[in-house]
Motif scaffolding. Structure first.
Motif, PDB file in Angstrom:
ATOM      1  N   GLU A  10       0.634  -0.687  -0.375  1.00 26.76           N
ATOM      2  CA  GLU A  10       0.447   0.256  -0.393  1.00 26.76           C
ATOM      3  C   GLU A  10       0.887   1.217   0.151  1.00 26.76           C
ATOM      4  N   PHE A  11       2.211   0.715   0.288  1.00 23.52           N
ATOM      5  CA  PHE A  11       2.635   2.309   0.720  1.00 23.52           C
ATOM      6  C   PHE A  11       2.984   2.396  -0.876  1.00 23.52           C
ATOM      7  N   PHE A  12       4.064   1.945  -1.613  1.00 22.20           N
ATOM      8  CA  PHE A  12       4.206   1.032  -2.895  1.00 22.20           C
ATOM      9  C   PHE A  12       3.266   2.114  -3.585  1.00 22.20           C
ATOM     10  N   SER A  13       2.215   1.948  -3.243  1.00 21.24           N
ATOM     11  CA  SER A  13       0.823   2.464  -4.221  1.00 21.24           C
ATOM     12  C   SER A  13       0.977   4.244  -4.288  1.00 21.24           C
ATOM     13  N   LEU A  14       0.921   4.642  -3.138  1.00 23.00           N
ATOM     14  CA  LEU A  14       1.052   5.803  -2.417  1.00 23.00           C
ATOM     15  C   LEU A  14       2.575   6.105  -2.958  1.00 23.00           C
ATOM     16  N   ILE A  15       3.364   5.999  -3.338  1.00 27.20           N
ATOM     17  CA  ILE A  15       5.050   6.371  -3.730  1.00 27.20           C
ATOM     18  C   ILE A  15       4.252   6.803  -5.025  1.00 27.20           C
ATOM     19  N   ASN A  16       4.204   5.417  -5.649  1.00 29.08           N
ATOM     20  CA  ASN A  16       4.172   5.299  -7.096  1.00 29.08           C
ATOM     21  C   ASN A  16       3.081   6.552  -7.807  1.00 29.08           C
ATOM     22  N   PHE A  17       2.109   6.779  -7.011  1.00 27.05           N
ATOM     23  CA  PHE A  17       1.348   7.406  -7.618  1.00 27.05           C
ATOM     24  C   PHE A  17       1.726   9.381  -8.067  1.00 27.05           C
ATOM     25  N   VAL A  18       2.793   9.705  -6.442  1.00 25.99           N
ATOM     26  CA  VAL A  18       2.941  11.042  -6.588  1.00 25.99           C
ATOM     27  C   VAL A  18       4.330  11.227  -7.232  1.00 25.99           C
ATOM     28  N   ASN A  19       4.999  10.339  -7.366  1.00 27.13           N
ATOM     29  CA  ASN A  19       6.437   9.853  -8.008  1.00 27.13           C
ATOM     30  C   ASN A  19       6.225   8.234  -8.721  1.00 27.13           C
ATOM     31  N   PRO A  20       5.451   8.907 -10.270  1.00 27.73           N
ATOM     32  CA  PRO A  20       5.651   7.521 -10.704  1.00 27.73           C
ATOM     33  C   PRO A  20       6.571   6.597 -11.421  1.00 27.73           C
ATOM     34  N   GLY A  21       7.042   5.765 -10.711  1.00 32.19           N
ATOM     35  CA  GLY A  21       8.350   5.251 -11.978  1.00 32.19           C
ATOM     36  C   GLY A  21       9.366   5.018 -10.322  1.00 32.19           C
ATOM     37  N   VAL A  22       9.147   5.738  -9.865  1.00 33.53           N
ATOM     38  CA  VAL A  22      10.475   6.348  -8.901  1.00 33.53           C
ATOM     39  C   VAL A  22      11.255   4.395  -8.175  1.00 33.53           C
ATOM     40  N   PHE A  23      11.057   3.876  -8.419  1.00 35.84           N
ATOM     41  CA  PHE A  23      10.776   1.840  -7.564  1.00 35.84           C
ATOM     42  C   PHE A  23      10.502   1.674  -8.705  1.00 35.84           C
TER      43      PHE A  23
END
Length: 754
Positions: free
Chosen positions: A310-323
């Motif tokens: 779920e944390f990845f979902s938030l991260i990927n929304f604000v900065n897509p592709g960073v991980f």
């Protein structure tokens, strides 16, 4: 949608030079003189100044000699049809602006200039407008600077990123920080040009009006307008209104009018209560992800810390592709970190997990900002946190014993009820036996039929059948006498109905906000309640419908009538009154029925998070709770209140205090035992154990305590009051009539300015 109005100029009143007293335009003018001359109600400014208790009545000569101060609306000579007007600040305001320390943003680096193709553009000095800077507290200034560096790409140059997550706890002013950022970007950017012409704010429906009100409050003199999407204001009208920069829309309305979003290009997006996007499968996530806007900011007071997916979902929304893709993130971070936290794993796995966790924190720290409420405690008044354990009544004890016996006898049968159904029934008994009503037919209702048959006629039932309701009744009577307002929070609509009936019986004036309250009416209800002149002194609040985001500083007392499995929900609900704008000492009461399911839920809350510590999103819903056989046995164990002289919570603490109100003295030997017990519960290896200070092995010690007892040590810093509680304490809490209703009481006082 608000309409703008052109500025107006009023001519001064004509008056003679003889036998009259000149009109006083100053805000320090004389109220009586104004009444004598014009026989009309004085202005708001006169009311404000003349009602100050510490201000002496000005003499007639003082009124005549008071200098007149004007605030002038002016504009340059222009042939344009729609002229530009500005407000010329007074001398005092200009002097005040000189004293405000400017908030200057970081300039872009050479690498940033090259990456953004700045060319010959010279980096500009960007500062937050003084009209907002003078209102920002130190942590808010830090937050605005952090968000600015994120959305301009200054913090994420390689790999590039323009999003941010503002994860401050509730009450720290996330809204004001965002308003300061958006207005700054509307005026300029790192290379001199404004970065934001169109701004999208997505928020829960209950907070739409709050955002509009806050923007109006801070930017009303800057001629900044908002467009609120609603049944009458369709989204397509916003595309035809280029002079309105800010669009506010609810998550629910967003999914209905998604087709219209394609007609507008947004430069900046704010998502309030951003943890709603923790699941990439929800519709709102897909809708917002398709919007072509790099600068995205999530606001949440309950950041997700346990579930890395779920944390990845938030991260990927604000900065897509960073991980990269989720599978890449899972292989590099999630799997090693999860494995390292399992008991009995190899030291190599623990080392790898810690390495990947530190690497993850280093990356997310560049665009995630988290502060706790401790940073604003010094600005808030004194707070009394009280956990009240109430004696169960004879009827509650009888119904509880019947319910548990039925569950044990029917376990495994087709007619048996599930543990979750039993938990709900037990919680209703704790609130009030009358809430156990028959609804429909069928096997799951067989227990309800059995319990309903043991209830006396409803005409014979009242507040005395539930100690919690009796305490509320006594508290309301005490607060009415001292003219204090109160918020009462519950997770059950039927419980709110019951308390509303109590208010109507005593003719107490109250208002109510729950799931049935229409969106446009919510802000009206809050405004009326917060108005000091309103005679409504009780606010009935559904924790599910309004437990977050609401500012109810009109009240100085709050009662959490029942509790939830997720401690974040309780902490959110209890923070409605102790927040910015509160001026009175605050009293927060948690009512728990002693020896019941409520007290055991309280133990599990503490095992998840510190009682006054950081809010953590547990991501548990009641329907998804899983219990082991031992846990169910503990939850459904029955203790006869007549055979004990202490609450379960204080017994688990193994506290030797006399319960007369003093925080227990720290016992160093006991602290050493607690450390060793904690290590055993966590199954720490001998090598890891050597890092901790423990009691010598040759010293005899007691049996290790449970994991709940170990994590309840926060309560050892609170006052402990055993029944009978001191009359002076009960009087201070407004509970003088409740001596026989209280089994035990924990109290914590947070002093003003700390």
């Amino acid at each position: 949608m608000r309409r703008s109005s052109a500025p107006s100029m009023k001519r001064p009143l004509e008056h003679s030079n003889t036998n009259t007293i000149p009109e006083v335009s100053s805000s320090e003018g004389c109220k009586d003189t104004a009444l004598l001359n014009f026989h009309q109600k004085p202005s708001a400014s006169h009311d404000h100044s003349s009602n100050r208790e510490d201000q002496a009545e000005p003499s007639l000569n003082h009124c005549v000699n008071t200098p007149t101060i004007y605030k002038v609306v002016w504009g340059k000579i222009s042939t344009r049809k729609h002229k530009t007007w500005e407000v010329r600040a007074s001398i005092e305001e200009r002097e005040e602006q000189k004293l405000v320390e400017p908030l200057i943003m970081k300039k872009p680096s050479f690498e940033h200039q090259f990456q953004n193709h700045a060319g010959n553009a010279v980096p500009a000095e960007v500062h937050v407008p003084t009209c907002l800077t003078k209102h920002l507290r130190p942590h808010q200034r830090e937050g605005v600077a952090f968000l600015y560096e994120c959305v301009t790409g200054l913090r994420m140059v390689e790999p590039p990123g323009y999003g941010a997550i503002l994860a401050d706890e509730m009450g720290l002013g996330k809204t004001l920080q965002c308003i300061a950022l958006m207005y700054t970007l509307m005026k300029t950017g790192p290379y001199g040009k404004p970065l934001a012409k169109r701004i999208l704010i997505v928020t829960p429906s209950s907070l739409v009006d709050n955002w509009d009100r806050e923007i109006t409050k801070w930017l009303r003199h800057e001629r900044i307008f908002t467009f609120i999407v609603g049944p009458t204001n369709k989204l397509k009208l916003y595309a035809q209104s280029p002079h309105i920069p800010i669009l506010i829309i609810s998550y629910e309305m967003l999914s209905k009018q998604i087709a219209e979003l394609a007609t507008v290009k947004f430069d900046l997006i704010f998502c309030d209560e951003g943890h709603r996007l923790k699941n990439s499968n929800v519709k709102a996530f897909g809708v917002l992800s398709r919007i072509e806007c790099q600068r995205r900011i999530l606001l949440t007071g309950t950041p997700i810390q346990n579930d890395l997916q779920e944390f990845f979902s938030l991260i990927n929304f604000v900065n897509p592709g960073v991980f990269g893709a989720y599978q890449d993130f899972k292989a590099r971070y999630e799997t090693p970190i999860v494995i390292s936290q399992r008991p009995g794993v190899l030291p190599q796995s623990i080392e790898l997990g810690m390495e990947r966790l530190n690497e993850l924190n280093a990356i997310t720290g560049r665009f995630v900002l988290r502060r706790t409420q401790e940073v604003i405690n010094k600005y808030l008044p004194e707070k009394h946190e009280v956990v009240v354990f109430c004696f169960p009544t004879e009827l509650q004890t009888k119904l509880t014993r019947t319910a548990l016996s039925f569950y044990e006898s029917e376990k495994g049968a087709k007619t048996s009820i599930s543990p979750l159904q039993l938990i709900t029934i037990l919680k209703k008994i704790c609130n009030h036996p009358s809430l156990v009503s028959v609804q429909g037919t069928g096997d799951p209702e067989s227990l309800v039929h059995l319990l309903a048959g043991q209830l006396p006629p409803w005409q014979q039932m009242g507040p005395n059948d539930s100690a919690k309701l009796g305490i509320v009744e006594a508290l309301l009577e005490a607060l009415l006498a001292v003219q204090e307002k109160i918020v009462i929070v519950s997770y059950f609509s039927k419980t709110l109905d019951m308390i509303a009936g109590l208010c109507e019986h005593y003719n107490y004036k109250y208002c109510r906000l729950d799931g049935s309250t229409a969106g446009p009416d919510r802000s009206k209800i809050v405004n009326v309640f917060n108005n000091p002149s309103s005679d409504i002194f009780i606010f009935l609040l559904s924790a599910k419908a309004g437990g977050t985001g609401l500012n109810l500083v009109g009240a100085s007392r709050l009662v959490l009538y029942d509790n939830d499995w997720n401690p974040a929900n309780d902490l959110q609900a209890m923070s409605r009154v102790w927040r910015d704008g509160q001026r009175k000492p605050v009293f927060i009461y948690r009512l728990l029925t002693a020896f019941s399911i409520e007290e055991r839920i309280f133990h599990r809350q503490i095992s998840k998070t510190s009682l006054s510590g950081t809010v953590v999103d547990q991501k548990q819903k009641l329907s998804n709770l899983n219990f082991s056989d031992d846990e169910l046995k503990d939850l459904f164990s029955f203790i006869d209140p007549n055979h004990v002289d202490d609450c379960l919570t204080h017994s688990l603490l193994e506290c030797p205090c006399a319960g007369i109100g003093n925080p227990p003295e720290p016992d160093q030997d006991k602290q050493d035992i607690d450390v060793r017990d904690a290590l055993e519960c966590a199954e720490v290896s001998p090598e890891e154990e050597s890092r901790f200070r423990v009691r010598p092995a040759n010293v005899r010690r007691n049996k290790p305590r449970t994991k709940y007892a170990l994590k309840m040590q926060e309560l050892m810093r609170w006052e402990h009051h055993r029944s009978p509680v001191s009359e002076s304490v009960l009087k201070q809490l407004g509970l003088s009539r409740c001596t026989e209703d209280v089994v035990f009481l924990f109290r914590n006082i947070v002093s003003a300015g700390k």
